[in-house]
Design an enzyme around this catalytic site. Structure first.
Site, PDB file in Angstrom:
ATOM      1  N   GLY A 129       0.941  -1.136  -0.110  1.00  0.00           N
ATOM      2  CA  GLY A 129      -0.356  -0.170  -0.242  1.00  0.00           C
ATOM      3  C   GLY A 129       0.747   1.521   0.102  1.00  0.00           C
ATOM      4  O   GLY A 129       2.148   1.170   0.691  1.00  0.00           O
TER       5      GLY A 129
ATOM      6  N   ARG B  64       1.146  -4.663  -5.057  1.00  0.00           N
ATOM      7  CA  ARG B  64       1.089  -5.388  -4.051  1.00  0.00           C
ATOM      8  C   ARG B  64       1.072  -7.759  -4.174  1.00  0.00           C
ATOM      9  O   ARG B  64      -0.279  -7.696  -5.379  1.00  0.00           O
ATOM     10  CB  ARG B  64      -0.652  -5.883  -3.693  1.00  0.00           C
ATOM     11  CG  ARG B  64      -1.372  -4.728  -2.413  1.00  0.00           C
ATOM     12  CD  ARG B  64      -2.448  -4.464  -1.587  1.00  0.00           C
ATOM     13  NE  ARG B  64      -2.730  -3.664  -0.577  1.00  0.00           N
ATOM     14  CZ  ARG B  64      -2.061  -2.726   0.246  1.00  0.00           C
ATOM     15  NH1 ARG B  64      -1.495  -3.791   1.093  1.00  0.00           N
ATOM     16  NH2 ARG B  64      -2.874  -2.138   0.439  1.00  0.00           N
TER      17      ARG B  64
ATOM     18  N   ASN C 271       4.649  -5.689   6.033  1.00  0.00           N
ATOM     19  CA  ASN C 271       4.584  -6.643   6.925  1.00  0.00           C
ATOM     20  C   ASN C 271       5.393  -7.385   5.291  1.00  0.00           C
ATOM     21  O   ASN C 271       6.295  -8.561   5.493  1.00  0.00           O
ATOM     22  CB  ASN C 271       3.690  -7.474   7.621  1.00  0.00           C
ATOM     23  CG  ASN C 271       3.446  -7.003   9.100  1.00  0.00           C
ATOM     24  OD1 ASN C 271       4.875  -7.622   9.641  1.00  0.00           O
ATOM     25  ND2 ASN C 271       3.250  -5.957   9.691  1.00  0.00           N
ATOM     26  N   GLY C 272       4.682  -7.978   4.378  1.00  0.00           N
ATOM     27  CA  GLY C 272       4.326  -8.715   3.554  1.00  0.00           C
ATOM     28  C   GLY C 272       5.441  -8.319   2.479  1.00  0.00           C
ATOM     29  O   GLY C 272       6.678  -9.152   2.217  1.00  0.00           O
TER      30      GLY C 272
ATOM     31  N   THR D 145       5.032   1.340   6.815  1.00  0.00           N
ATOM     32  CA  THR D 145       3.154   0.952   6.724  1.00  0.00           C
ATOM     33  C   THR D 145       3.031   2.050   8.069  1.00  0.00           C
ATOM     34  O   THR D 145       2.870   2.973   8.870  1.00  0.00           O
ATOM     35  CB  THR D 145       2.475   0.218   7.596  1.00  0.00           C
ATOM     36  OG1 THR D 145       1.402  -0.457   7.827  1.00  0.00           O
ATOM     37  CG2 THR D 145       3.427  -0.575   8.718  1.00  0.00           C
TER      38      THR D 145
ATOM     39  N   ASP E 222      -0.104   1.578   9.442  1.00  0.00           N
ATOM     40  CA  ASP E 222      -0.587   0.534  10.854  1.00  0.00           C
ATOM     41  C   ASP E 222       0.657   0.846  11.577  1.00  0.00           C
ATOM     42  O   ASP E 222       0.594   0.357  12.827  1.00  0.00           O
ATOM     43  CB  ASP E 222      -1.096  -1.136   9.835  1.00  0.00           C
ATOM     44  CG  ASP E 222      -1.988  -1.235   8.818  1.00  0.00           C
ATOM     45  OD1 ASP E 222      -3.009   0.185   9.403  1.00  0.00           O
ATOM     46  OD2 ASP E 222      -1.847  -1.860   8.167  1.00  0.00           O
TER      47      ASP E 222
ATOM     48  N   GLY F 187      -7.178  -0.410   9.677  1.00  0.00           N
ATOM     49  CA  GLY F 187      -6.163  -1.225  10.397  1.00  0.00           C
ATOM     50  C   GLY F 187      -7.163  -2.427  10.901  1.00  0.00           C
ATOM     51  O   GLY F 187      -8.170  -2.490  11.752  1.00  0.00           O
TER      52      GLY F 187
ATOM     53  N   ARG G 202     -24.497   7.500  12.926  1.00  0.00           N
ATOM     54  CA  ARG G 202     -24.360   7.399  12.000  1.00  0.00           C
ATOM     55  C   ARG G 202     -22.015   7.335  11.873  1.00  0.00           C
ATOM     56  O   ARG G 202     -20.955   7.164  12.704  1.00  0.00           O
ATOM     57  CB  ARG G 202     -23.797   9.000  11.401  1.00  0.00           C
ATOM     58  CG  ARG G 202     -25.062   9.069  11.574  1.00  0.00           C
ATOM     59  CD  ARG G 202     -26.340   8.944   9.971  1.00  0.00           C
ATOM     60  NE  ARG G 202     -27.485   9.340   9.501  1.00  0.00           N
ATOM     61  CZ  ARG G 202     -27.873   8.697  10.294  1.00  0.00           C
ATOM     62  NH1 ARG G 202     -28.104   7.777  10.905  1.00  0.00           N
ATOM     63  NH2 ARG G 202     -29.881   9.235  10.132  1.00  0.00           N
TER      64      ARG G 202
ATOM     65  N   ARG H 234      -4.022   7.414   3.888  1.00  0.00           N
ATOM     66  CA  ARG H 234      -2.831   7.223   3.105  1.00  0.00           C
ATOM     67  C   ARG H 234      -2.599   8.631   2.038  1.00  0.00           C
ATOM     68  O   ARG H 234      -1.116   8.193   2.089  1.00  0.00           O
ATOM     69  CB  ARG H 234      -3.256   5.437   2.189  1.00  0.00           C
ATOM     70  CG  ARG H 234      -3.293   4.282   2.611  1.00  0.00           C
ATOM     71  CD  ARG H 234      -3.606   3.440   1.681  1.00  0.00           C
ATOM     72  NE  ARG H 234      -3.649   2.790   2.776  1.00  0.00           N
ATOM     73  CZ  ARG H 234      -2.660   1.065   2.944  1.00  0.00           C
ATOM     74  NH1 ARG H 234      -1.145   1.745   3.109  1.00  0.00           N
ATOM     75  NH2 ARG H 234      -2.652   0.094   3.290  1.00  0.00           N
TER      76      ARG H 234
END
Length: 359
Positions: free
Chosen positions: A11, A75, A114-115, A136, A138, A181, A277, A286
């Site tokens: 990403g 990806r 991570n990947g 990342t 995250d 997340g 809502r 991002r």
């Protein structure tokens, strides 16, 4: 002539270009005209297909504040890296090694999460000279206190919560802000606290919807007719968390709502009668320029990565430990997820403030 390849994978996020700049400027200052930066297009896919271009100094100018990535990204799941592409009969790992040699690279700099780091470690074990940077929003990469892109995303998610406060108070509504997340809740935790959320729900702390409802009802009873929930997209109820992995996956697939936030909203509205809502900032988190913190950390990471190359210290990821930039073996990073410890200081601080985690 040194030839250094750079790719951005997974990403996108703020700071990718700033990190590329940090690497390139340091190498230029060290090697002068005896270094060539080679940009791999669209991440590992570009390395598999041999899609690359030499970058001039002009190409690498003005990147500090620029969002996204000038190299493009894609990806390429780690679990499929060693799976032969039957349609094209492509051995991805063999293709990446071959193109590394064809491009006459002395080292490959890899920016990703991570990947991406797992694939970087694999390439290192296959004999390529690899250096990586932790990217990342995250902040879930093991071995580093902070990843670049995270703080910029926190700023955006916090601003969303800030803006929601005014409409929530005006209408006396419950608002749920769904924060990115899937597996970890660092972004939701930081933005929730910074934005003054009343409830924070993260994957690491399964919630009880009745506890969430009671928190909202208590606020109403004390004259506070609105509530703000910061909910990670991977938040999970205690009932679902107790299921086996297979049954959990099935239950999530059978959910009739677009996401967990909409399910929570429906349950709150049914129990309280209060208008509820959902706001999903999504990829806004991002986007845009990196904030000052990320510009600084990206620059430091880039310089550190370049120095690893200069010292021929390969197979490492640069990382932040406390206030210092260090490097750690990719073999220690790959496959490890940095989750939010439910008993960590920041969670305890949030609870002391009266923030509910739906327990």
């Amino acid at each position: 002539m040194k030839r250094i390849g750079i790719l951005t994978s997974g990403g996108d996020c703020q700071g990718l270009n700033a990190s590329i700049r940090g690497v390139a400027k340091t190498l230029y200052n060290h090697y002068g005209d005896n270094v060539q930066i080679v940009g791999i297009i669209d991440g590992y896919r570009g390395l598999i297909n041999g899609d690359a271009k030499e970058l001039s100094r002009d190409d690498l100018s003005g990147l500090l504040t620029r969002g996204g990535t000038i190299l493009g990204t894609s990806r390429q799941p780690f679990k499929l890296m060693r799976v032969i592409d039957e349609e094209n009969s492509v051995d991805k790992v063999a293709a990446m090694k071959e193109n590394y040699k064809k491009l006459k690279l002395d080292c490959l700099v890899i920016l990703g999460g991570n990947g991406t780091q797992k694939s970087a470690n694999m390439l290192s074990q296959e004999g390529l000279n690899v250096v990586s940077l932790p990217k990342t929003i995250d902040n879930d990469l093991w071995g580093t206190d902070m990843t670049f892109g995270f703080q910029s995303a926190v700023d955006i998610a916090t601003q969303v919560i800030d803006c929601i406060h005014t409409t929530a108070t005006s209408h006396g509504r419950v608002f749920i802000v769904e924060v990115m997340g899937h597996k970890v809740g660092w972004l939701t935790l930081y933005a929730g606290i910074a934005g003054g959320a009343d409830v924070i729900l993260i994957p690491e702390i399964p919630y009880d919807i009745n506890s969430v409802i009671k928190t909202i009802q208590r606020r109403n009873e004390t004259g506070k007719n609105f509530s703000i929930l910061a909910v990670a997209e991977g938040a999970v109820s205690k009932d679902i968390a107790a299921l086996s992995k297979k049954k959990k996956k099935q239950a999530m697939a059978e959910m009739v709502y677009p996401s967990i936030s909409y399910k929570i909203a429906a349950e709150i509205e049914e129990a309280t009668g209060q208008e509820t809502r959902v706001t999903v900032p999504g990829h806004f988190q991002r986007g845009g320029s990196p904030d000052a913190y990320d510009r600084l950390i990206c620059t430091r990471f880039g310089v550190a990565a370049a120095n690893l190359i200069i010292n021929k210290d390969y197979g490492k990821m640069v990382a932040l430990k406390g206030t210092e930039i260090v490097s750690i073996p990719l073999s220690e990073v790959a496959g490890k997820l940095k989750e939010v410890p439910p008993d960590c200081e920041i969670v305890k601080a949030a609870k002391d403030l009266g923030i509910s985690f739906g327990e």
